[in-house]
Scaffold this active site. Structure first.
Site, PDB file in Angstrom:
ATOM      1  N   VAL A 102     -18.144   0.471 -30.425  1.00 38.62           N
ATOM      2  CA  VAL A 102     -16.929  -0.359 -30.440  1.00 38.62           C
ATOM      3  C   VAL A 102     -15.774   0.411 -31.074  1.00 38.62           C
ATOM      4  O   VAL A 102     -15.985   1.216 -31.982  1.00 38.62           O
ATOM      5  CB  VAL A 102     -17.222  -1.652 -31.250  1.00 38.62           C
ATOM      6  CG1 VAL A 102     -15.984  -2.522 -31.377  1.00 38.62           C
ATOM      7  CG2 VAL A 102     -18.340  -2.438 -30.572  1.00 38.62           C
ATOM      8  N   LEU A 106     -14.175   4.217 -25.879  1.00 36.35           N
ATOM      9  CA  LEU A 106     -15.118   4.312 -24.747  1.00 36.35           C
ATOM     10  C   LEU A 106     -15.117   3.063 -23.868  1.00 36.35           C
ATOM     11  O   LEU A 106     -16.007   2.879 -23.042  1.00 36.35           O
ATOM     12  CB  LEU A 106     -16.532   4.610 -25.252  1.00 36.35           C
ATOM     13  CG  LEU A 106     -16.767   6.059 -25.674  1.00 36.35           C
ATOM     14  CD1 LEU A 106     -18.148   6.233 -26.287  1.00 36.35           C
ATOM     15  CD2 LEU A 106     -16.623   7.017 -24.499  1.00 36.35           C
ATOM     16  N   GLY A 107     -14.118   2.235 -24.052  1.00 41.44           N
ATOM     17  CA  GLY A 107     -13.956   1.114 -23.116  1.00 41.44           C
ATOM     18  C   GLY A 107     -14.920  -0.029 -23.327  1.00 41.44           C
ATOM     19  O   GLY A 107     -15.187  -0.800 -22.399  1.00 41.44           O
ATOM     20  N   ALA A 110     -13.537  -3.639 -22.344  1.00 39.58           N
ATOM     21  CA  ALA A 110     -13.413  -3.863 -20.891  1.00 39.58           C
ATOM     22  C   ALA A 110     -14.792  -4.013 -20.263  1.00 39.58           C
ATOM     23  O   ALA A 110     -15.006  -4.855 -19.383  1.00 39.58           O
ATOM     24  CB  ALA A 110     -12.651  -2.710 -20.245  1.00 39.58           C
ATOM     25  N   ALA A 111     -15.756  -3.225 -20.738  1.00 38.37           N
ATOM     26  CA  ALA A 111     -17.097  -3.277 -20.145  1.00 38.37           C
ATOM     27  C   ALA A 111     -17.773  -4.617 -20.442  1.00 38.37           C
ATOM     28  O   ALA A 111     -18.458  -5.178 -19.578  1.00 38.37           O
ATOM     29  CB  ALA A 111     -17.948  -2.116 -20.653  1.00 38.37           C
ATOM     30  N   ASP A 152      -8.394   0.930 -18.410  1.00 36.79           N
ATOM     31  CA  ASP A 152      -9.774   0.694 -18.861  1.00 36.79           C
ATOM     32  C   ASP A 152     -10.513  -0.254 -17.917  1.00 36.79           C
ATOM     33  O   ASP A 152     -11.613   0.055 -17.449  1.00 36.79           O
ATOM     34  CB  ASP A 152      -9.785   0.068 -20.267  1.00 36.79           C
ATOM     35  CG  ASP A 152      -9.672   1.104 -21.353  1.00 36.79           C
ATOM     36  OD1 ASP A 152      -9.132   2.187 -21.069  1.00 36.79           O
ATOM     37  OD2 ASP A 152     -10.116   0.820 -22.482  1.00 36.79           O
TER      38      ASP A 152
HETATM   39  O1  PMV Z   1      -8.651   3.792 -26.767  1.00 35.33           O
HETATM   40  P1  PMV Z   1      -8.905   3.600 -25.325  1.00 35.33           P
HETATM   41  O2  PMV Z   1      -9.841   4.545 -24.707  1.00 35.33           O
HETATM   42  O3  PMV Z   1      -9.149   2.179 -24.939  1.00 35.33           O
HETATM   43  O4  PMV Z   1      -7.644   4.095 -24.547  1.00 35.33           O
HETATM   44  C1  PMV Z   1      -6.427   3.551 -24.584  1.00 35.33           C
HETATM   45  C2  PMV Z   1      -5.543   4.343 -23.718  1.00 35.33           C
HETATM   46  C3  PMV Z   1      -4.090   4.157 -24.045  1.00 35.33           C
HETATM   47  O5  PMV Z   1      -3.360   4.874 -23.078  1.00 35.33           O
HETATM   48  C4  PMV Z   1      -3.768   4.696 -25.424  1.00 35.33           C
HETATM   49  C5  PMV Z   1      -3.702   2.685 -23.997  1.00 35.33           C
HETATM   50  C6  PMV Z   1      -3.750   2.076 -22.619  1.00 35.33           C
HETATM   51  O6  PMV Z   1      -3.762   0.835 -22.542  1.00 35.33           O
HETATM   52  O7  PMV Z   1      -3.750   2.807 -21.610  1.00 35.33           O
END
Ligand code: PMV
Length: 320
Positions: A102, A106-107, A110-111, A152
């Protein structure tokens, strides 16, 4: 009725994080070595509407009705009920198991949403198509991350490498060759929304400087898109290093992430950069089949809390 199962992979952003929030393109890949799995079983003896949730990974066991209204699990369940016009759910048990760390880029959020949306809609007899799953997962992300770009939920739903620009149709990128990535967790929890909010402040204070950095990142991302589909994928390495330098200037790296990036490069990685929101969470390094283990060991010795070797394999567009 047997249990209805669904799953969703993790993800890593290869290029373009943060810039993607400002309309520039980004590239993300699924990380199938980590996953959320959901299972739904009917509870024939339970009262109508009683949804019992078990998520041992986050020490959660509760009835849905007792969760805060803006809890992401509750929002995902409500999303399915809304689009399927279901007023009352039959009594059911929803179990969520995840191996995705978490707040590590690594998403995981969303997963969880995608796996719930899929399992619940299938349980109700109307499995939702990917477009709707992704759109509903995006709604949940918006409640939790402020201004998510949508990358994501898209990569996690389609489980393919994607070239993504906010508000535009995304493109699936079939890799010309296997991309071997080492994903190393700095062990520092860093909620993305905080880094995104800090970047917004910096951008508001100095839009010209930040826009120039985002444009430079966009150029790197465009070059990377061609290398992914045409090869040689190892040429992505120098572009990752460039992208990392731009992210340092945006202000989202950290001493720990920079240290891991250097350790990967010293161990022979073709490139390395932070991945995702930054400040903590993960970095990624580009390896070959031959040096992946060596880089992985070097990152663990350099203090990474968890190291994953992930391969993104070639496929043809028909295999979508
Ligand atoms: O932290 P992560 O992997 O969920 O990535 C977020 C990516 C960002 O560009 C910083 C934010 C977004 O919503 O795209």
């Amino acid at each position: 009725m047997p249990a209805i199962l669904a799953s969703a992979p993790g993800k890593a952003i290869l290029f373009g994080e943060h810039a993607v929030v400002y309309g520039r393109p980004a590239i993300a890949v699924p990380v199938t070595q980590v996953q959320v799995k959901t299972s739904i079983t009917a509870d024939p003896l339970g009262p109508t509407g009683r949804v019992h949730i078990q998520a041992p990974g986050i020490q959660l066991e509760s009835d849905l009705a007792k969760l805060p209204v803006d809890d992401p699990i509750a929002l995902a369940v409500q999303g399915v009920m809304r689009v399927l016009a279901v007023d009352h759910l039959p009594a059911l048990n929803l179990r969520i198991n995840s191996t995705i760390p978490v707040a590590a880029g690594l998403g995981s959020g969303a997963a969880v949403s995608v796996a719930i949306l899929r399992a619940l809609s299938a349980f109700l007899g109307h499995p939702l198509p990917d477009e709707i799953v992704s759109a509903l997962a995006f709604e949940v992300e918006k409640k939790h991350h402020g201004t998510p770009s949508g990358i994501d939920n898209t990569v996690v739903t389609y489980a393919r490498p994607i070239f993504f620009t906010r508000g535009q149709p995304f493109e699936i990128l079939p890799p010309a060759e296997t991309i071997t990535l080492i994903i190393a967790d700095s062990g520092i929890k860093s909620p993305t929304r905080l880094a995104v909010a800090a970047v917004r402040e910096t951008w508001q204070a100095d839009p010209h400087r930040l826009d120039a950095l985002f444009d430079a990142i966009a150029q790197v991302t465009q070059q990377a898109r061609r290398l992914i589909t045409e090869g040689p994928v190892l040429a992505l390495g120098p572009l990752m290093i460039e992208n990392h330098h731009f992210l340092q200037q945006v202000g989202v790296s950290s001493a720990e992430l920079d240290f891991l990036v250097d350790a990967a490069l010293q161990a022979g990685a073709a490139g390395a950069k932070l991945s995702g929101g930054g400040w903590g969470g993960n970095m990624i390094a580009l390896a070959t089949a031959e040096n992946a283990e060596k880089i992985s060991t070097a990152l663990a010795s350099a203090g990474a809390k968890r190291v994953i070797i992930s391969r993104v394999n070639p496929f043809t567009r028909d295999q979508k």
